[in-house]
Design a protein around this motif. Structure first.
Motif, PDB file in Angstrom:
ATOM      1  N   SER A 110       0.827  -1.210   0.000  1.00 23.03           N
ATOM      2  CA  SER A 110       0.000   0.000   0.000  1.00 23.03           C
ATOM      3  C   SER A 110       0.862   1.261   0.000  1.00 23.03           C
ATOM      4  O   SER A 110       0.508   2.252  -0.645  1.00 23.03           O
ATOM      5  N   ILE A 111       2.006   1.245   0.680  1.00 17.71           N
ATOM      6  CA  ILE A 111       2.880   2.413   0.636  1.00 17.71           C
ATOM      7  C   ILE A 111       3.502   2.548  -0.753  1.00 17.71           C
ATOM      8  O   ILE A 111       3.587   3.656  -1.287  1.00 17.71           O
ATOM      9  N   ALA A 145       0.923   4.004  -2.934  1.00 14.18           N
ATOM     10  CA  ALA A 145       0.726   5.420  -2.580  1.00 14.18           C
ATOM     11  C   ALA A 145       1.858   6.282  -3.156  1.00 14.18           C
ATOM     12  O   ALA A 145       1.614   7.396  -3.632  1.00 14.18           O
ATOM     13  N   LYS A 197       1.403   8.678   5.229  1.00 19.00           N
ATOM     14  CA  LYS A 197       1.005   7.259   5.221  1.00 19.00           C
ATOM     15  C   LYS A 197       1.788   6.488   6.267  1.00 19.00           C
ATOM     16  O   LYS A 197       2.963   6.734   6.476  1.00 19.00           O
TER      17      LYS A 197
END
Length: 131
Positions: free
Chosen positions: A3-4, A7, A103
């Protein structure tokens, strides 16, 4: 980690050409025995995208800072032990039209960085608009 990475992709894809990019990243929690390598691996994405400013929070993100240095990162990177310090650094460096990614794992409470930044930025804008 996925997810990072996604992102960071989005930060680059959506950023206007002349805008500076800020990645404010908190620890990724509950990754098991390979957590250090997962944090270090984020350096590849940051370098690939040429992200200019990297602000890191939490003990695990120290590994990412170390990896960025080892790989010759040319931008600004700094680690913080407290999210309030990260928010202050962001506020002192960010300019109009910069693009910011905040994040981290939910347990890192990165929303506190964003809330602090928003409060201080609004105050800054109000002072700047007064005659």
């Amino acid at each position: 980690p996925t997810s990072i990475s996604v992102a960071l992709d989005l930060l680059t894809e959506r950023c206007p050409k002349k805008a500076r990019r800020w990645a404010c990243l908190g620890d990724m929690l509950e990754l098991g025995p390979d957590e250090e390598s997962f944090h270090r691996e984020l350096a590849r994405s940051i370098l690939h995208h040429g992200i200019e400013h990297v602000l890191l929070y939490g003990p695990r993100m120290k590994a990412l800072l170390d990896e960025l240095k080892k790989r010759g990162f040319q931008g600004f990177a700094q680690h913080f032990d407290f999210c309030e310090e990260l928010a202050r650094e962001l506020l002192s460096g960010v300019r109009h039209r910069d693009v910011i990614l905040v994040k981290g794992s939910r347990g890192m409470k990165m929303e506190e960085v964003w809330k602090s930044f928003q409060t201080h930025w609004q105050s800054h804008l109000n002072k700047a608009s007064k005659p």
